[in-house]
Design a protein around this motif. Structure first.
Motif, PDB file in Angstrom:
ATOM      1  N   CYS A  95      37.448 -48.131  87.232  1.00  0.00           N
ATOM      2  CA  CYS A  95      38.229 -47.374  86.411  1.00  0.00           C
ATOM      3  C   CYS A  95      38.129 -48.049  84.979  1.00  0.00           C
ATOM      4  N   THR A  96      37.790 -47.437  84.029  1.00  0.00           N
ATOM      5  CA  THR A  96      37.810 -47.744  82.660  1.00  0.00           C
ATOM      6  C   THR A  96      38.628 -46.912  81.467  1.00  0.00           C
ATOM      7  N   THR A  97      38.759 -47.593  80.416  1.00  0.00           N
ATOM      8  CA  THR A  97      39.540 -46.827  79.203  1.00  0.00           C
ATOM      9  C   THR A  97      38.679 -47.408  78.098  1.00  0.00           C
ATOM     10  N   GLY A  98      38.658 -46.461  76.974  1.00  0.00           N
ATOM     11  CA  GLY A  98      37.752 -46.862  75.830  1.00  0.00           C
ATOM     12  C   GLY A  98      38.236 -45.797  74.779  1.00  0.00           C
ATOM     13  N   ASP A  99      37.520 -46.174  73.689  1.00  0.00           N
ATOM     14  CA  ASP A  99      37.848 -45.451  72.279  1.00  0.00           C
ATOM     15  C   ASP A  99      37.862 -43.872  72.389  1.00  0.00           C
ATOM     16  N   ASP A 100      37.281 -43.262  73.456  1.00  0.00           N
ATOM     17  CA  ASP A 100      37.481 -41.825  73.398  1.00  0.00           C
ATOM     18  C   ASP A 100      38.896 -41.372  73.998  1.00  0.00           C
ATOM     19  N   GLY A 101      39.667 -42.347  74.322  1.00  0.00           N
ATOM     20  CA  GLY A 101      41.227 -41.993  74.844  1.00  0.00           C
ATOM     21  C   GLY A 101      41.331 -41.568  76.278  1.00  0.00           C
ATOM     22  N   LEU A 102      40.219 -41.659  77.190  1.00  0.00           N
ATOM     23  CA  LEU A 102      40.069 -41.091  78.486  1.00  0.00           C
ATOM     24  C   LEU A 102      40.113 -42.282  79.422  1.00  0.00           C
ATOM     25  N   VAL A 103      40.769 -41.988  80.506  1.00  0.00           N
ATOM     26  CA  VAL A 103      40.731 -42.968  81.686  1.00  0.00           C
ATOM     27  C   VAL A 103      39.458 -42.279  82.507  1.00  0.00           C
ATOM     28  N   LYS A 104      38.469 -43.067  82.747  1.00  0.00           N
ATOM     29  CA  LYS A 104      37.191 -42.580  83.521  1.00  0.00           C
ATOM     30  C   LYS A 104      37.091 -43.266  84.620  1.00  0.00           C
ATOM     31  N   LEU A 105      36.622 -42.640  85.891  1.00  0.00           N
ATOM     32  CA  LEU A 105      36.437 -43.221  87.170  1.00  0.00           C
ATOM     33  C   LEU A 105      34.882 -43.349  87.550  1.00  0.00           C
ATOM     34  N   TRP A 106      34.307 -44.363  87.598  1.00  0.00           N
ATOM     35  CA  TRP A 106      32.915 -44.298  87.993  1.00  0.00           C
ATOM     36  C   TRP A 106      32.393 -44.763  89.333  1.00  0.00           C
ATOM     37  N   LYS A 107      31.401 -44.011  89.945  1.00  0.00           N
ATOM     38  CA  LYS A 107      30.974 -44.393  91.072  1.00  0.00           C
ATOM     39  C   LYS A 107      29.380 -44.479  91.060  1.00  0.00           C
ATOM     40  N   ASN A 108      28.794 -45.380  92.301  1.00  0.00           N
ATOM     41  CA  ASN A 108      27.441 -45.456  92.075  1.00  0.00           C
ATOM     42  C   ASN A 108      26.770 -44.764  93.148  1.00  0.00           C
TER      43      ASN A 108
END
Length: 169
Positions: free
Chosen positions: A139-152
């Motif tokens: 789970c990440t947060t960044g300058d775009d104001g979104l919470v993103k979930l990443w999977k491989n």
């Protein structure tokens, strides 16, 4: 002495973040840094391992570099049953690194072909990181104001993005 104080004791603001990792056979700290010059700002992630023999933290090596800003956050993934360690790095973009500590206590990068982050989804400054309990979702947060979930799935991909109000992006 080769510990953390000896490595950076003279730098007041060299460290930007850190993450602990304790497993059955090793204890590690990953430390994010910043280095500013007149031309740019860069960062590194340095790995330290606790030596039971010396009773101190021993510098291993730089395991990642950022060329577009300081390291904001680092996070080790839980690694139940894995033979390697996974470290996520938040900076001007997202980096994910897998590595092993070899029998002679050296760092060996592994699976780098599978740790590419899908490029068109990785264009914002990343500020914070957190792994799921099993270490399969980041789970990440960044300058775009979104919470993103990443999977491989052979590459790290954003599988879900959530706006601040909880609605899908």
């Amino acid at each position: 002495s080769s510990g953390i104080n000896a490595e950076y004791g003279y730098h007041k603001d060299a460290f930007t973040c850190l993450a602990w990792h304790i497993s059955n056979n090793t204890s590690m700290i990953a430390v994010g840094t910043i280095e500013s010059s007149a031309k740019d700002t860069r960062g590194e992630v340095r790995l330290f391992e606790y030596s039971e023999v010396k009773h101190e933290w021993v510098y291993k090596e730089v395991i990642a570099k950022t060329f577009n800003g300081k390291v904001h956050d680092v996070a080790f993934a839980p690694n139940p049953g894995r033979s390697f360690h996974t470290l996520a790095i938040a900076s001007g973009d997202l980096q994910i690194i897998d590595f092993k500590i070899t029998e002679n206590r050296r760092v060996k990068l592994v699976r780098q072909d599978q740790n590419k982050v899908v490029e068109d989804q990785n264009k914002v400054e990343v500020w914070k990181l957190s792994w799921s309990t099993l270490g399969t979702t980041l789970c990440t947060t960044g300058d775009d104001g979104l919470v993103k979930l990443w999977k491989n799935n052979s590459r790290w991909q954003c599988t879900e993005a959530i706006k601040w109000n909880g609605t899908p992006a």
